[in-house]
Enzyme design. Structure first.
Site, PDB file in Angstrom:
ATOM      1  N   GLU A  68       1.936   8.207  -1.478  1.00 21.15           N
ATOM      2  CA  GLU A  68       1.107   9.126  -0.704  1.00 21.15           C
ATOM      3  C   GLU A  68      -0.272   8.527  -0.443  1.00 21.15           C
ATOM      4  OE1 GLU A  68       1.909  11.686   0.895  1.00 21.15           O
ATOM      5  OE2 GLU A  68      -0.064  12.460   1.449  1.00 21.15           O
ATOM      6  N   HIS A  74       2.546   5.455   2.937  1.00 26.53           N
ATOM      7  CA  HIS A  74       3.809   4.766   3.231  1.00 26.53           C
ATOM      8  C   HIS A  74       4.813   5.213   2.186  1.00 26.53           C
ATOM      9  CE1 HIS A  74       6.202   1.850   5.287  1.00 26.53           C
ATOM     10  NE2 HIS A  74       6.471   1.197   4.187  1.00 26.53           N
ATOM     11  N   HIS A  75       5.903   5.839   2.636  1.00 27.27           N
ATOM     12  CA  HIS A  75       6.771   6.559   1.702  1.00 27.27           C
ATOM     13  C   HIS A  75       8.152   5.934   1.611  1.00 27.27           C
ATOM     14  CE1 HIS A  75       3.647   9.329   3.171  1.00 27.27           C
ATOM     15  NE2 HIS A  75       3.669   9.832   1.951  1.00 27.27           N
ATOM     16  N   HIS A  80       9.774   2.628   9.850  1.00 16.95           N
ATOM     17  CA  HIS A  80      10.396   3.101  11.090  1.00 16.95           C
ATOM     18  C   HIS A  80       9.485   2.868  12.289  1.00 16.95           C
ATOM     19  CE1 HIS A  80       8.003   6.843  11.240  1.00 16.95           C
ATOM     20  NE2 HIS A  80       8.079   6.812   9.935  1.00 16.95           N
ATOM     21  N   GLU A  81       8.170   2.769  12.036  1.00 17.24           N
ATOM     22  CA  GLU A  81       7.230   2.527  13.135  1.00 17.24           C
ATOM     23  C   GLU A  81       7.527   1.202  13.842  1.00 17.24           C
ATOM     24  OE1 GLU A  81       6.527   2.987   9.956  1.00 17.24           O
ATOM     25  OE2 GLU A  81       4.870   4.387   9.660  1.00 17.24           O
ATOM     26  N   ASP A  89       5.951  -2.511   3.322  1.00 17.01           N
ATOM     27  CA  ASP A  89       7.128  -2.336   2.467  1.00 17.01           C
ATOM     28  C   ASP A  89       7.051  -3.236   1.237  1.00 17.01           C
ATOM     29  OD1 ASP A  89       8.452  -0.437   4.192  1.00 17.01           O
ATOM     30  OD2 ASP A  89       8.690  -2.114   5.583  1.00 17.01           O
TER      31      ASP A  89
END
Lengths: 95, 95
Positions: A53, A57-58, A75-76, A84
């Site tokens: 949080e 980036h989750h 996903h962006e 990541d």
């Protein structure tokens, strides 16, 4: 390089070498962990949740009892980004 | 009936009628939820985790950002037990 650029296959290979507990599955950076019990597994997830949080980036993740499967992707950029690998590194520190 | 007896198909049908947000998927009691964001989703998961640990009966679940997919079953009886419906009811109260 901005954190949200899509990494090339060569860049992914290079960064992956430093993250020995992770592999690519479905194009996502994946680590499977096993803990002593549910308390330990979910306690770990709570720590990761706070870090994620804060990073904005989750992970996507699955838990059943003492097992946690984490998959990271961006996903962006429809692939993997430095974010990541940064989150993976922080997760490794928490284990 | 003990909480850990395997329910018959008729018993499952009957109990399922009272849990309108749940359905059977892969033989498991399943509910998919969507929250406002990750904080709301994981906050909910933390509440469920405490209830599950207290019951000694744990979900298998998947989370990505604002979505949570919960599946309940009782591996001890290779099917569904009253414990699954009890946990489902408590989860519904937490939503």
């Amino acid at each position: 390089m901005p954190a949200m650029t899509r990494l090339s296959a060569d860049e992914v290979d290079s960064l992956l070498r430093a993250r020995t507990h992770w592999s690519l599955q479905d194009g996502k950076l994946t680590r499977v962990l096993e803990f002593q019990d549910f308390v330990a597994a979910f306690g770990f997830m709570a720590k990761v949740a706070l870090v994620a949080e804060r990073m904005g980036h989750h992970p996507e993740w699955f838990n059943v009892y003492d097992k946690v499967r984490i998959q990271l992707s961006s996903h962006e950029v429809s692939g993997l980004s430095r974010n990541d690998f940064e989150l993976a590194a922080r997760i490794d520190e928490l284990v």
